[in-house]
Every structure is written in structure tokens, then in C-alpha cells.
Design a protein around this motif. Structure first.
Motif, PDB file in Angstrom:
ATOM      1  N   TYR A 104       9.817   6.362  -6.708  1.00 27.82           N
ATOM      2  CA  TYR A 104       9.296   5.012  -6.483  1.00 27.82           C
ATOM      3  C   TYR A 104      10.116   3.935  -7.191  1.00 27.82           C
ATOM      4  O   TYR A 104       9.969   2.756  -6.878  1.00 27.82           O
ATOM      5  CB  TYR A 104       7.827   4.942  -6.930  1.00 27.82           C
ATOM      6  N   GLU A 117       7.614  -1.947   4.082  1.00 26.14           N
ATOM      7  CA  GLU A 117       7.089  -1.419   2.822  1.00 26.14           C
ATOM      8  C   GLU A 117       6.604   0.018   2.942  1.00 26.14           C
ATOM      9  O   GLU A 117       6.830   0.833   2.040  1.00 26.14           O
ATOM     10  CB  GLU A 117       5.946  -2.309   2.312  1.00 26.14           C
ATOM     11  N   GLN A 118       5.902   0.336   4.032  1.00 30.67           N
ATOM     12  CA  GLN A 118       5.379   1.693   4.188  1.00 30.67           C
ATOM     13  C   GLN A 118       6.512   2.696   4.347  1.00 30.67           C
ATOM     14  O   GLN A 118       6.491   3.783   3.759  1.00 30.67           O
ATOM     15  CB  GLN A 118       4.437   1.746   5.397  1.00 30.67           C
ATOM     16  N   THR A 121       8.260   3.582   1.032  1.00 31.02           N
ATOM     17  CA  THR A 121       7.676   4.597   0.152  1.00 31.02           C
ATOM     18  C   THR A 121       8.176   5.995   0.525  1.00 31.02           C
ATOM     19  O   THR A 121       8.437   6.829  -0.353  1.00 31.02           O
ATOM     20  CB  THR A 121       6.133   4.570   0.222  1.00 31.02           C
ATOM     21  N   THR A 274      -4.415   1.943  -2.384  1.00 31.15           N
ATOM     22  CA  THR A 274      -4.157   3.325  -2.769  1.00 31.15           C
ATOM     23  C   THR A 274      -5.399   4.114  -3.192  1.00 31.15           C
ATOM     24  O   THR A 274      -5.636   5.210  -2.693  1.00 31.15           O
ATOM     25  CB  THR A 274      -3.108   3.368  -3.911  1.00 31.15           C
ATOM     26  N   ARG A 317      -0.466  -0.372  -3.473  1.00 28.25           N
ATOM     27  CA  ARG A 317       0.408  -0.713  -2.357  1.00 28.25           C
ATOM     28  C   ARG A 317       0.145  -2.186  -1.993  1.00 28.25           C
ATOM     29  O   ARG A 317       0.503  -3.070  -2.758  1.00 28.25           O
ATOM     30  CB  ARG A 317       0.168   0.261  -1.199  1.00 28.25           C
ATOM     31  N   TRP A 321       2.706  -3.614  -4.000  1.00 28.74           N
ATOM     32  CA  TRP A 321       3.731  -2.569  -3.937  1.00 28.74           C
ATOM     33  C   TRP A 321       4.330  -2.337  -5.332  1.00 28.74           C
ATOM     34  O   TRP A 321       5.525  -2.423  -5.546  1.00 28.74           O
ATOM     35  CB  TRP A 321       4.806  -2.921  -2.909  1.00 28.74           C
TER      36      TRP A 321
END
Length: 465
Positions: A104, A117-118, A121, A274, A317, A321
Motif C-alpha cells: 500500500y 483508486e480501486q 489497491t 473498509t 478507502r 485512500w
């Protein structure tokens, strides 16, 4: 009336579910079993074969007459979780779930290169995994179950950006494309093929069953809640939380994800949190030390509680984030007990939702209707708190497991050739509507400002911690 039945499977973060529906969308069989691993030192892995064992158990629990009438199976599941299989279909290690935080430290630099963003990860996971991996295919949990059912390595999802946690461009950007392979995409609603004889024998079902391509759980929940019109928002509350708005306008909000909807000329504006339901479970089991707290124990708690809870027990998230965010109880007094603190956990989740909805609306998003689904939707107090904090009505569909119903709708459409949007509108029924209390909403607005200030004033302390 036709007697065909449609089996559905949902590989969740906490539970694996199996359900069977008839042509009218009525659930005739329901099974679920817990199937998870503990998070330890930022590592969260699980053996995918555990999911398959629960699926087999679910089918064996059905009555013979039910199994004989099944004509199709459609699978959905949580994510982004990375399942790696070798070219011969054999597993390469355990699945790396979305809760895993290894790699991360790369997310910020990945996002700066224009990566969603997704997807960022997952790319961060793959950067970490590259050094210990060989040439493998990337699957989601639902794809792995499809592999067990058919023997085929595929990605089953809608053929648009935002429905897979990886793409060729992102892999090439970070020189991952030679190590990690993307399988053939089978668009949602298409037949992947018939169940293989070995799997049919294992599940005790007919060998003529068709395996229908589904999509990730959030997408199936949109179908299963009928969140398919402009201004409708789906609130999926499980271990984590997903908020997805269907919008005619393409609106970009920093910290949220804007990608094409699976309906032409529409957009989905999404947020993922999250540890929301996970926070409730954590407090119940680790603090209150009980697996079951009766709702009657909580409805007498004064609301608002006056205690502000930040529900970031494993980083957060949307919209931050930031893996360094942590949970906070603020405003504790001698009057508080486990009941009031548990209610404050629910309020904290609602504040987090309010924060995201406010961000959407400040950028011009229109939110006219909210439909809640998942485990949280079964809790009347939770539904009412959401309505009071948001100042909006919360609609509760009759079927809480909207991901499974969405799979059934897709399967029925593959069988009848009906349009899934029309069928969803016909099948999805609202069982209850929670309206906000004007008085409580006014009070919650004051506490929401404290919630936001807590974030702003403690960002540097989260980093130091």
C-alpha cells in the motif's frame, strides 16, 4: 407455470452464500456459512478451496427435488481480491483479499499516474507479489468458483471500465503484464458453458446446467435492488460498505470513482469504506464480548449518543485512500456503557456515509432515492440512524441478499431473453421505508461537523501513530 430454478452463489468477505430462485424472483432455498480469516500484521489471505467447500455443502443441503430443477448457476463475489492460478488452472498460493495492506505504500504514486483508486489497491498488491510470483492468471473469487464449475479460466463481468480491478494498460504501466495474465472476459448474462461432469457429480446436479456469467457483488446488487435509474443510490452494508450512485451526468469527485454504468449513457459514482459492518462485529465480540446483542437493548439508548466514532479500524478507502487512518471514540463520559458505544459505532458509519454523500452533492450529484441492502439492512435501528443522519428516506428491498437476487435476474434473462432492467423493475419489491426524524437530523448535523473536524485535526497524528 415453468418449474425451472436458478441457483446463485455469492463469495463474500465473511460468508459464502448459496440461494435458489424461481422465475418470479422468489427465493426457494437459502444457505450461508462463515468463511473468513483473521487480519494479522496487514496480511489477509485465504485459501480459495474453502469457498468451494462451502458451496458444495450448500448444494448438499438442498432437497433433491430442488437440485433437479436447477437449469443455471450464476456466481458473484467480493473484491478486489486477487486469486492467482497457473496456466493449468491450479492455484498459485492463497488469495490476497482487499483487506491486505502489503504494497500500500505505492498507492499514492500509482494514483498520480491516473490509475483509478480501486485498481490502484490491486496494482499495489501485484507490485509486492511480482517478486514471488511466476506467470499466472488473475481471477476474482467468483471466477475461481466458475473455474471449479467449468474448468475454464475466465473473467466474468460487465465489459466496461470499472468492473474489473485490473486492466492491460495498468499492468503494462507498471511492467506487470509479463507476470500477470488477464483471462478472456465473458460479458455478464452470457453462457460460459455447461457445468463439467466432475462438478455436476460433486454438487449432485444435472450435467446440462448452464453456468451464466455474473459480475462483482456491487454490480449484482445494483441489479438486485433496482438501482438502475438516474439519482438512485445503492447502499451495500456488509463487512465493508459500498455506495454507488446511478447518474445521467458524468461527475468527477476527488476520492470517489467515476466509471461507466452498465446501462448506456449512464455513469456510476462509487465509494467504498473498509470496516463498517466489521467495526460493529469488532465491538460486539472484542469489547462487549458477546456475539449477540439484542436490538431491544439498543433502542432505549439516547440518540444522538454524543460520542463520535471514526470507523477506520484498518485504514480507509473512500474518500481518503489512507492506510494510516485509525478508529477513534471521541467524547466519552462516565455515563457511557457498551450499549451506547455500540450505537455510536452505528452512528459513526452513518457519519462516514454522510461525508461521502455530501461530497457527491457538493459536486452536483443528484441523490433522490437510497436503497439499502446487505446485513445492515436487516437491522431496523441501523436503518433509522442512517435516515436520521442523512436526512433522507431509506428504502429496504424485500430480498436483503440483493447480490444473489441480481444473479438470479441475470440468469432468468439469459433463459427468457427478457431485458434485465425491465425484469429488475418488476421483481424488486420494497418492503419498508425509513423516514428521518427532523429533530434528530438537526442534532446529528451538529455532531457530523465534529466528525469532520476530528479528521481534519488529526491527520498528522494518524501519520505519527
Amino acid at each position: 407455470m415453468s418449474s425451472e430454478l436458478f441457483a446463485t452463489i455469492d463469495v463474500g468477505t465473511t460468508n459464502v452464500k448459496v440461494a435458489v430462485f424461481d422465475l418470479n424472483g422468489e427465493k426457494v432455498f437459502d444457505f450461508q456459512q462463515r468463511c473468513t480469516e483473521r487480519l494479522k500484521d496487514d496480511i489477509h489471505e485465504i485459501d480459495p478451496n474453502r469457498w468451494w467447500k462451502v458451496v458444495v455443502q450448500g448444494f448438499h443441503t438442498m432437497e433433491d427435488d430442488t437440485r433437479k430443477k436447477i437449469v443455471s448457476i450464476c456466481v458473484t463475489g467480493q473484491g478486489p481480491t486477487t486469486v492467482m492460478v497457473k496456466e493449468d488452472g491450479k492455484l498459485f498460493g492463497k488469495a490476497i483479499t482487499w483487506l491486505d495492506k502489503r504494497g500500500y505504500e505505492h498507492i499514492g504514486s500509482i494514483i498520480k499516474k491516473g490509475i483509478d483508486e480501486q485498481i490502484a489497491t490491486v496494482i499495489s498488491h501485484l507490485i509486492f507479489l511480482k517478486e514471488i510470483s511466476q506467470r499466472v492468471y488473475l481471477l476474482q473469487p467468483s471466477d475461481y468458483i466458475i473455474l471449479k464449475l467449468t474448468g475454464l479460466i475466465v473473467n466474468a463481468t460487465f465489459p466496461f471500465e470499472g468492473y474489473l480491478p485490473w486492466n492491460c494498460e495498468a499492468l503494462e504501466t507498471f511492467d506487470l503484464h509479463k507476470t500477470f495474465l488477464i483471462p478472456q472476459l465473458i460479458p455478464t448474462g452470457n453462457s460460459i458453458g455447461k457445468i463439467k461432469p466432475e462438478a455436476a457429480h460433486t454438487l449432485k446436479v444435472d450435467e446440462q446446467i448452464e453456468i451464466i456469467s455474473g459480475a462483482p457483488d456491487f454490480a449484482m446488487a445494483l441489479v438486485g435492488t433496482g438501482t438502475l435509474e438516474d439519482g438512485m443510490l445503492c447502499d451495500r452494508g456488509g463487512t465493508s460498505q459500498g455506495l454507488t450512485l446511478c447518474s445521467k451526468e458524468k461527475i468527477v469527485c476527488l476520492g470517489l470513482m467515476t466509471t461507466p454504468f452498465f446501462i448506456k449513457d449512464y455513469w456510476k459514482i462509487s465509494a467504498v469504506m473498509t470496516t463498517t459492518g466489521k467495526a460493529y462485529e469488532w465491538f460486539s465480540q472484542n469489547v462487549a464480548r458477546t456475539r449477540l446483542i439484542e436490538l431491544s437493548q439498543l433502542i432505549t439508548v439516547k440518540r444522538p449518543t454524543g460520542v463520535i466514532f471514526l470507523p477506520h479500524l484498518n485504514g480507509e478507502r473512500s474518500p481518503y485512500w489512507n492506510k494510516n487512518l485509525r478508529g477513534v471514540f471521541f467524547g466519552l463520559s462516565l455515563e457511557d456503557d457498551y450499549r451506547s458505544l455500540l450505537v455510536s459505532v452505528i452512528e459513526g458509519v452513518a457519519y462516514a456515509m454522510r461525508n461521502i454523500l455530501q461530497l457527491m452533492e457538493s459536486h452536483g450529484c443528484k441523490i433522490e432515492r437510497i436503497r439499502a441492502t446487505g446485513g445492515q439492512a436487516m437491522n431496523n435501528l441501523w436503518n433509522q440512524i442512517k435516515a436520521d443522519v442523512l436526512g433522507k428516506e431509506i428504502e429496504i428491498p424485500q430480498i436483503f441478499d440483493s447480490e444473489l437476487l441480481g444473479c438470479a435476474i441475470i440468469s432468468i434473462c439469459a433463459f427468457t431473453k427478457e431485458d434485465f432492467k425491465s425484469l429488475s423493475k418488476k421483481i424488486v419489491r420494497i418492503s419498508k421505508i425509513f423516514s428521518p426524524s427532523a429533530q434528530r437530523h438537526t442534532l446529528y448535523e451538529r455532531f457530523f461537523e465534529v466528525y469532520r473536524s476530528l479528521h481534519e485535526r488529526n491527520m498528522d497524528l494518524f501519520e505519527k501513530l
